[in-house]
Design an enzyme around this catalytic site. Structure first.
Site, mmCIF file in Angstrom:
data_model
loop_
_atom_site.group_PDB
_atom_site.id
_atom_site.type_symbol
_atom_site.label_atom_id
_atom_site.label_comp_id
_atom_site.label_asym_id
_atom_site.label_seq_id
_atom_site.Cartn_x
_atom_site.Cartn_y
_atom_site.Cartn_z
ATOM 1 N N ASN A 1 0.811 -1.233 0.000
ATOM 2 C CA ASN A 1 0.000 0.000 0.000
ATOM 3 C C ASN A 1 0.837 1.274 0.000
ATOM 4 O O ASN A 1 0.410 2.309 -0.486
ATOM 5 C CB ASN A 1 -1.028 -0.008 1.134
ATOM 6 C CG ASN A 1 -0.414 -0.085 2.505
ATOM 7 O OD1 ASN A 1 0.753 -0.458 2.650
ATOM 8 N ND2 ASN A 1 -1.170 0.257 3.517
ATOM 9 N N PRO B 1 10.016 -7.200 -0.923
ATOM 10 C CA PRO B 1 8.896 -6.281 -1.099
ATOM 11 C C PRO B 1 7.629 -7.041 -1.476
ATOM 12 O O PRO B 1 7.701 -8.193 -1.913
ATOM 13 C CB PRO B 1 9.356 -5.383 -2.251
ATOM 14 C CG PRO B 1 10.271 -6.244 -3.051
ATOM 15 C CD PRO B 1 10.930 -7.210 -2.077
ATOM 16 N N ALA B 2 6.497 -6.367 -1.368
ATOM 17 C CA ALA B 2 5.224 -7.015 -1.702
ATOM 18 C C ALA B 2 5.217 -7.438 -3.165
ATOM 19 O O ALA B 2 5.754 -6.744 -4.031
ATOM 20 C CB ALA B 2 4.080 -6.049 -1.444
ATOM 21 N N GLY C 1 1.904 -5.650 7.700
ATOM 22 C CA GLY C 1 0.926 -6.459 6.969
ATOM 23 C C GLY C 1 -0.161 -6.942 7.909
ATOM 24 O O GLY C 1 -0.441 -6.306 8.935
ATOM 25 N N GLU D 1 3.932 -4.253 12.465
ATOM 26 C CA GLU D 1 2.931 -3.196 12.255
ATOM 27 C C GLU D 1 1.786 -3.861 11.512
ATOM 28 O O GLU D 1 1.886 -4.131 10.320
ATOM 29 C CB GLU D 1 3.583 -2.061 11.465
ATOM 30 C CG GLU D 1 2.862 -0.745 11.620
ATOM 31 C CD GLU D 1 1.980 -0.454 10.432
ATOM 32 O OE1 GLU D 1 0.803 -0.877 10.474
ATOM 33 O OE2 GLU D 1 2.462 0.172 9.478
ATOM 34 N N CYS E 1 -3.479 1.106 6.819
ATOM 35 C CA CYS E 1 -3.775 0.417 8.087
ATOM 36 C C CYS E 1 -4.393 1.369 9.100
ATOM 37 O O CYS E 1 -5.061 0.929 10.027
ATOM 38 C CB CYS E 1 -2.490 -0.129 8.707
ATOM 39 S SG CYS E 1 -1.606 -1.209 7.624
ATOM 40 N N GLU F 1 7.842 2.784 14.495
ATOM 41 C CA GLU F 1 8.608 3.255 13.336
ATOM 42 C C GLU F 1 8.593 4.777 13.339
ATOM 43 O O GLU F 1 7.601 5.397 13.724
ATOM 44 C CB GLU F 1 7.991 2.707 12.050
ATOM 45 C CG GLU F 1 8.094 1.199 12.001
ATOM 46 C CD GLU F 1 7.681 0.584 10.668
ATOM 47 O OE1 GLU F 1 6.815 1.132 9.987
ATOM 48 O OE2 GLU F 1 8.251 -0.471 10.316
HETATM 49 C C1 SIN Z 1 0.075 1.941 6.667
HETATM 50 O O1 SIN Z 1 -1.016 1.950 6.170
HETATM 51 O O2 SIN Z 1 0.583 0.885 7.053
HETATM 52 C C2 SIN Z 1 0.913 3.177 6.834
HETATM 53 C C3 SIN Z 1 0.148 4.411 6.809
HETATM 54 C C4 SIN Z 1 0.973 5.631 7.108
HETATM 55 O O3 SIN Z 1 2.193 5.624 7.148
HETATM 56 O O4 SIN Z 1 0.336 6.664 7.325
#
Ligand code: SIN
Length: 489
Positions: free
Chosen positions: A158, A182-183, A237, A259, A293, A468
């Protein structure tokens, strides 16, 4: 439309191991445009051999990289940041094309990624330890910070640039070496970033990347999980995969940063500035088409302002322009793949069957291409619906009414997840009460755009652990070593 870069050398289609670009020797993986399904490039579909070669290289390189003075490491990472920003346009195009986000968002993601690289270039020189006052005479006692060793970074689709940046930059800053996968949907941006890291002077073996399909990823990751030389896994993920990594890395007791999934509540209290709340929700929910996320998954609105809020939001959402990344007017692109659209469709269908009403959207936009879904607002959502329990990861805002603060806090926390939470209120007492009560690693108060390189990003509960960004982000890649010298009296 063909992908044209001003630096065609940024379009890489090989693994990078031990300072060499190694083309596929066997199977390959098609990288496709989510807007059309058209082929963009073919990269290696790697397996155990490539994964092992990457660890071998990272292990050898660690012996020297950890000894490079922090200031010198910082200079290399800073050069990487400068190169990323020099090539922002090309990298933005790559992100948009393989991930589907509109071009302006793609370029924005590159600046966001670079902000982490620059931040950790600066943090590299601040991995300070402590001099501890000794409890007995004749001793000097120290707590020293040391790099953990080889880090395996497994990154999502994403944010193909930002997530890699905020894992690799702190690892390199701390003196660790990296193997990265990577994905499968978005390897091209990562390969381009690695090419720029090489250009910036990251020595051979310090940063290694192997690409693999969804089917072969377990083969790659299993090698890293089993290898005792890999001392840390950093993963962004889903929660089920995060739990699997935690279980499987237990035998070698690796350090973990996870995360994972979220189920963010977005609460609008009766004293909120409703227009600001609508704009905050637009920013938080529809960024990257709702494929983040941290994006609100459940919207709770006080019953006294519910109808007005739903009407304002519906009007605003209906105006969003959906289209391919190649159209500069697009605000929402295609979803990443067919599975993603099927899940969104299932959530909307389930909600409607259980009594929700569609205010706007609610369906695929098949005329645009295979993976488009209309930005959607639902009302009468409730906790029984799939969209309240699972992460939708799409442009759907389901609204639930609430009557009291206690009730909405209970509902907001009634989830195994705890990544982000948002609320709008103008009552300062309530603001601190609610911020304290929400079970979440990140809380937005009257603000929808929260992420920043200087802030700690991460969750609680089943959204994972580790942070992070920020001053805490470097620590996840360091050990503390206690050193005691005696006989000094
Ligand atoms: C994520 O969706 O994992 C990261 C979103 C962000 O860095 O704002």
């Amino acid at each position: 439309m063909p992908l044209t870069l001003s630096q065609p050398g940024l379009l890489r289609s090989a693994n990078f191991i031990a300072g060499e670009w190694r083309a596929a020797t066997g199977r390959t993986l098609d990288v496709t445009d989510p807007a059309t399904g058209g082929l963009i490039a073919r990269v290696p579909d790697s397996g155990a051999d490539e994964a092992r070669a990457a660890v071998d290289a990272a292990h050898v390189a660690f012996a020297d990289w950890r000894k490079v003075p922090a200031k010198q490491r910082a200079q290399i990472i800073k050069r990487w940041n400068d190169l990323v920003m020099t090539h922002q346009d090309d990298l933005g195009k790559l992100v948009s094309r393989e991930q589907g986000k509109p071009l302006a968002e793609g370029k924005g993601e590159i600046a966001y990624a670079a902000s982490y690289i620059e931040w950790f270039a600066e943090e590299a020189t601040r991995a300070n330890g402590d001099l501890i006052p000794a409890p007995v005479p004749g001793r000097r006692m120290f707590a020293l910070k040391e790099p953990v060793g080889v880090v395996a970074a497994i990154t999502p689709w994403n944010f193909p640039a930002a997530m890699i940046a905020r894992k690799i930059a702190p690892a390199l800053a701390a003196g660790c070496t990296v193997v990265c996968k990577p994905a499968e949907d978005t390897p091209l941006t990562s390969l381009a970033l690695v090419a720029l890291a090489e250009q910036a002077g990251v020595p051979p073996g310090v940063l290694n990347i192997v690409t693999a399909s969804r089917e072969r990823t377990p083969e790659v990751v299993d090698v890293w999980l089993d290898d005792p030389r890999v001392r840390k896994i950093t993963f962004t993920g889903s929660t089920p995969v995060g739990k699997h990594l935690a279980r499987r890395s237990a035998d070698t007791l690796k350090k973990l940063s996870l995360e994972l999934g979220g189920n963010a509540p977005f609460i609008v209290f009766e004293d909120a500035d409703l227009d600001a709340a609508v704009e905050g929700l637009m920013a938080a929910k529809f960024r990257n088409g709702g494929q983040t996320c941290v994006c609100p998954n459940r919207v709770f609105v006080h019953t006294s302002v519910h109808d007005l809020f739903a009407e304002k939001l519906g009007t605003r959402v209906a105006r969003l322009k959906v289209g391919p990344a190649t159209d500069p007017a697009s605000q929402i692109g295609p979803m990443i793949n067919a599975r993603a659209v099927e899940k969104i469709e299932r959530h909307v269908r389930d909600a409607v069957e259980r009594g929700a009403r569609v205010v706007t959207g609610g369906k695929r936009l098949a005329a645009l291409g295979p993976n488009y879904f209309a930005p959607t607002v639902l009302v009468n959502a409730d906790a029984t619906m799939a969209c309240a329990c699972e992460e939708t990861f799409g442009p759907v805002a389901p609204i639930t009414r609430f009557d009291s603060e206690d009730d909405v806090i209970t509902q907001a926390n009634d989830t195994p997840f705890g990544l982000a939470a948002y609320f709008y209120s103008q009552d300062v007492r309530r603001i601190w009460r609610v911020a304290d009560a929400l079970e979440s690693g990140i809380v937005g108060i009257n603000e929808g755009a929260l992420a920043a390189e200087a802030a700690p990003f991460g969750g609680v509960k089943e959204s994972g652990y580790g942070r992070e960004g920020s001053v805490h982000g470097l620590d996840d890649y360091l050990h503390t070593k206690y050193v005691c010298q005696g006989g000094l009296d």
